[in-house]
Design an enzyme around this catalytic site. Structure first.
Site, short mmCIF file in Angstrom:
data_model
loop_
_atom_site.label_atom_id
_atom_site.label_comp_id
_atom_site.label_asym_id
_atom_site.label_seq_id
_atom_site.Cartn_x
_atom_site.Cartn_y
_atom_site.Cartn_z
CG ASP A 296 -1.91 1.09 1.25
OD1 ASP A 296 -2.67 1.21 0.28
OD2 ASP A 296 -1.94 1.85 2.24
CD GLU A 343 -1.99 2.47 -3.44
OE1 GLU A 343 -2.20 3.30 -4.36
OE2 GLU A 343 -1.67 2.80 -2.30
CG ASP A 396 -9.14 3.34 0.03
OD1 ASP A 396 -9.67 3.12 1.13
OD2 ASP A 396 -7.90 3.40 -0.13
#
Length: 496
Positions: A296, A343, A396
């Site tokens: 991430d 990511e 998200d």
């Protein structure tokens, strides 16, 4: 999966259905069977760390980057493995709805089962438990942290100063006062790791790869920061002097002030060896739990947004150079057996792209971002590359249907979607699935909500908000008809 076309499902463990108020490793085993029947080769989930009510149970603000969430321990597997009797595991009572997680009720229920199981430690099992503890060098600090946090009912920076500073006498005094509580914390990790090993073994046997998630940052109120204070930029009161975030972006006009402490990548002008050792341990553990991992906020390794701790928003931050390619070279051994997904969303510079490409990591392509500009948009399915992972959206984002029904999304974007999909928009979730499957990206990952055509009420997270996130659960939806549909789509687009 480079060179091969596959597909998978994005679904956090908590969102699995089942009778115990939360998805767990036992329901994960059933989900793996469904994925195999559906021709899916990948299950992607969010971080599996222990979470806290104080942070809305966000898996991106966990209490430890190395520990597992004991709420994922399966009551059914405790019976199967001889820890409990069937009559010990009545389904969780008083659950308000099967479609959201009641974390308070689930926590009380799972802790009760943990106590029962701990009371049935035989000498033989205690030996295996002791061997597990001896092989986890992080576990003593984690147990001390959890016991102290429970005792003092607050963040570690508010504990007595000597304990916050980890003075040996204070640590010894704590350990002497709470030996049974410390063992219970360790026992919970023993059961989690035991069950997770079964999940990984089963998934591999069924041809399904587990894809985990490593947040680049950890929460300040975590055993990681408390036990490794010299690895983070903290002030004399043990609080972050600067915090993590991102500048204004798709999700927020004022940026996102995440609040995580930032790393002290260097000390006295040299690489912070202790920090690198912590990361080495982190990668080694994730490599034992999954086949693939999404890192991430990968761009933070090239440069990260540093916000003064006193700022209320992320507007007044600055870019600071990260550790770059050398970091991944130094930790190459720990990453050798796990495939990495970078990511690479948000403000991505040529330098970030160059780092990702130099490492050979696939990036992420989000179809919901594909229709707001022109034909050169990098997220359009005809512009993505093979070495990438394509999604309708992530945890998200809104669901595909929610995005399409959102009045804030420009009509032009919806028109462009319909044109590309040659669709009237009546089944927009299927349009997104087929655009993802039909792209050249080696891996297509579909959130379960989009497989099912669910709306915004089933969204997992709303960035920039701190309430009512991470709660959604699926119902009993894993039918043979759904498996057959996914398998046929995967076959048609050469993703079996």
């Amino acid at each position: 999966m480079e060179g091969q076309r596959h597909s998978g499902i994005l679904l956090h463990v908590t969102s699995l259905p089942g009778p115990y108020g939360i998805g767990d490793i036992g329901s994960g085993l059933e989900f793996v069977d469904f994925l195999a029947a559906a021709g899916q080769r990948c299950w992607q989930f969010l971080p599996t760390c222990p979470t806290a009510a104080a942070f809305g149970h966000s898996p991106y603000m966990g209490l430890s980057a190395l520990a597992g969430n004991i709420l994922f321990i399966s009551p059914d597997l405790l019976v199967d493995h001889g820890w409990l009797a069937q009559e010990d595991i009545e389904p969780l009572p008083h659950v308000a709805t099967p479609f959201t997680v009641d974390f308070q009720a689930v926590t009380a229920y799972k802790e009760q089962l943990l106590l029962l199981a701990h009371g049935r430690l035989t000498e033989e099992k205690r030996q295996v438990f002791a061997e597990f503890c001896a092989g986890q060098p992080w576990l003593d600090d984690y147990a001390l942290f959890m016991v102290a946090r429970n005792h003092y009912q607050g963040a570690w920076s508010d504990w007595p100063a000597e304990l916050a500073a980890r003075k040996p006498t204070a640590l010894a005094e704590l350990a002497g006062r709470f030996p049974r509580q410390l063992e219970l914390v360790k026992f919970g990790q023993f059961l989690f790791y035991e069950q997770w090993a079964l999940l990984l073994k089963t998934a591999r046997q069924r041809g399904v790869r587990l894809c985990g998630d490593i947040p680049i940052y950890v929460g300040h109120d975590s055993s990681d920061v408390w036990a490794n204070q010299d690895c983070f930029l903290l002030d004399d009161d043990f609080l972050p002097s600067v915090v993590a975030g991102v500048p204004p972006d798709y999700f927020s006009a004022t940026g996102q002030r995440w609040g995580n402490p930032l790393y002290s990548w260097e000390t006295q002008g040299e690489k912070n060896k202790r920090l690198y050792d912590w990361w080495r341990q982190r990668f080694a553990i994730i490599g034992q739990q999954v086949d693939m991992v999404r890192i991430d906020h990968f761009r933070g390794f090239e440069a990260y947004w540093q916000v003064p701790a006193e700022e209320e928003t992320a507007l007044n931050g600055t870019w600071v150079k990260g550790p770059g390619r050398q970091f991944f070279s130094d930790l190459a051994e720990e990453l050798a057996d796990v495939a990495v997904i970078a990511e690479d969303l948000g403000i991505i510079t040529p330098e970030v792209t160059a780092l990702r490409d130099a490492l050979g990591y696939p990036g992420m392509k989000i179809l919901q971002f594909a229709f707001d500009s022109d034909e050169r948009n990098l997220y359009l399915p005809f512009n993505v590359t093979e070495n990438s992972v394509i999604y309708p959206g992530t945890h998200d984002n809104d669901t595909a249907l929610g995005w399409y029904m959102d009045g804030g999304v420009a009509q032009r974007s919806k028109d462009r979607l319909r044109r590309l999909a040659n669709s009237d928009g009546s089944a927009v979730h299927l349009d997104f699935i087929r655009l993802a499957y039909g792209s050249v990206a080696n891996l297509a990952i579909i959130p379960l909500q989009d497989v099912l055509g669910y709306g915004s009420d089933c969204r997992m997270n709303r960035p920039g908000t701190s309430h009512d996130n991470w709660l959604w659960r699926a119902g009993e939806v894993f039918s043979s008809d759904l498996a057959n549909f996914l398998r046929e789509e995967a076959r048609f687009y050469n993703r079996l």
